[in-house]
Design a protein around this motif. Sequence first.
Motif, short mmCIF file in Angstrom:
data_model
loop_
_atom_site.label_atom_id
_atom_site.label_comp_id
_atom_site.label_asym_id
_atom_site.label_seq_id
_atom_site.Cartn_x
_atom_site.Cartn_y
_atom_site.Cartn_z
N SER A 37 0.83 -1.21 0.00
CA SER A 37 0.00 0.00 0.00
C SER A 37 0.85 1.25 0.00
O SER A 37 0.59 2.20 -0.76
N ILE A 38 1.88 1.27 0.82
CA ILE A 38 2.76 2.44 0.87
C ILE A 38 3.45 2.65 -0.48
O ILE A 38 3.48 3.78 -1.00
N ASP A 39 3.98 1.58 -1.06
CA ASP A 39 4.66 1.71 -2.35
C ASP A 39 3.70 2.18 -3.44
O ASP A 39 4.04 3.05 -4.24
N SER A 40 2.50 1.62 -3.46
CA SER A 40 1.54 1.98 -4.50
C SER A 40 1.03 3.41 -4.33
O SER A 40 0.87 4.12 -5.33
N ILE A 41 0.79 3.82 -3.11
CA ILE A 41 0.31 5.19 -2.87
C ILE A 41 1.37 6.20 -3.30
O ILE A 41 1.06 7.21 -3.94
N LEU A 42 2.62 5.93 -2.98
CA LEU A 42 3.69 6.84 -3.39
C LEU A 42 3.83 6.88 -4.91
O LEU A 42 4.05 7.95 -5.49
N VAL A 72 11.67 1.24 -4.24
CA VAL A 72 10.81 0.06 -4.08
C VAL A 72 11.63 -1.22 -4.20
O VAL A 72 11.40 -2.19 -3.47
N LEU A 73 12.59 -1.23 -5.09
CA LEU A 73 13.47 -2.40 -5.23
C LEU A 73 14.29 -2.61 -3.96
O LEU A 73 14.47 -3.76 -3.51
N MET A 74 14.75 -1.54 -3.35
CA MET A 74 15.52 -1.68 -2.10
C MET A 74 14.63 -2.19 -0.96
O MET A 74 15.07 -3.01 -0.15
N ILE A 75 13.39 -1.73 -0.88
CA ILE A 75 12.47 -2.23 0.14
C ILE A 75 12.21 -3.71 -0.09
O ILE A 75 12.20 -4.52 0.86
N ALA A 76 12.01 -4.11 -1.34
CA ALA A 76 11.74 -5.51 -1.65
C ALA A 76 12.93 -6.40 -1.33
O ALA A 76 12.77 -7.47 -0.73
N LEU A 77 14.11 -5.97 -1.69
CA LEU A 77 15.30 -6.77 -1.41
C LEU A 77 15.58 -6.87 0.08
O LEU A 77 15.93 -7.94 0.59
N MET A 78 15.41 -5.76 0.79
CA MET A 78 15.65 -5.77 2.23
C MET A 78 14.68 -6.70 2.94
O MET A 78 15.06 -7.50 3.78
N ILE A 113 6.64 -6.48 -8.80
CA ILE A 113 6.51 -6.64 -10.26
C ILE A 113 5.12 -6.20 -10.73
O ILE A 113 4.99 -5.49 -11.72
N LEU A 114 4.09 -6.61 -9.99
CA LEU A 114 2.72 -6.22 -10.37
C LEU A 114 2.51 -4.71 -10.22
O LEU A 114 1.79 -4.11 -11.01
N SER A 115 3.14 -4.11 -9.21
CA SER A 115 2.98 -2.67 -9.00
C SER A 115 3.58 -1.86 -10.14
O SER A 115 3.08 -0.79 -10.47
N PHE A 116 4.65 -2.37 -10.75
CA PHE A 116 5.29 -1.61 -11.83
C PHE A 116 4.83 -2.03 -13.22
O PHE A 116 5.23 -1.41 -14.19
#
Length: 136
Positions: A37-42, A72-78, A113-116
């Motif tokens: 939600s945070i990633d998509s809202i931003l 977003v990639l850094m959040i996903a990897l972390m 992946i779906l968000s982008f």
Amino acid sequence: MRCFFAFVGGFISLWVTGTVFGISAGIGFIILLGIVSIDSILLITLMKEYFLQTRNIGLSIGKAVRRRIRPVLMIALMGSFGLLPAALSNGMGAEVQKSFAIMIVGGIPVCMILSFTVLPQIFYLAYRKDKLLINR
């Protein structure tokens, strides 16, 4: 829509690993929903901001995706690499933390992946009408 991304990502990861959905997986789903939600809202906010500046929907989507992909990639990897040891564990108490970690480790990359890929298409369809009205 964001809930759908989290649902798809999390439950595909549970299905692939053969893990049963339980309370800890439900908690992982809630966390996954918050991250997505945070990633998509931003991302949507940035798309709207660029659209109001340029009035070009394609350019605004492209600029927003390019600007948000690294954070977003850094959040996903972390999130994925941080919980990977818990997802792979087999020791005492692993049955509680394993489904939680599998939900997040498998869900975050799929949601990213779906968000982008899907979210910009939905934004385009939603704001295409505004583009047609502006050009008249």
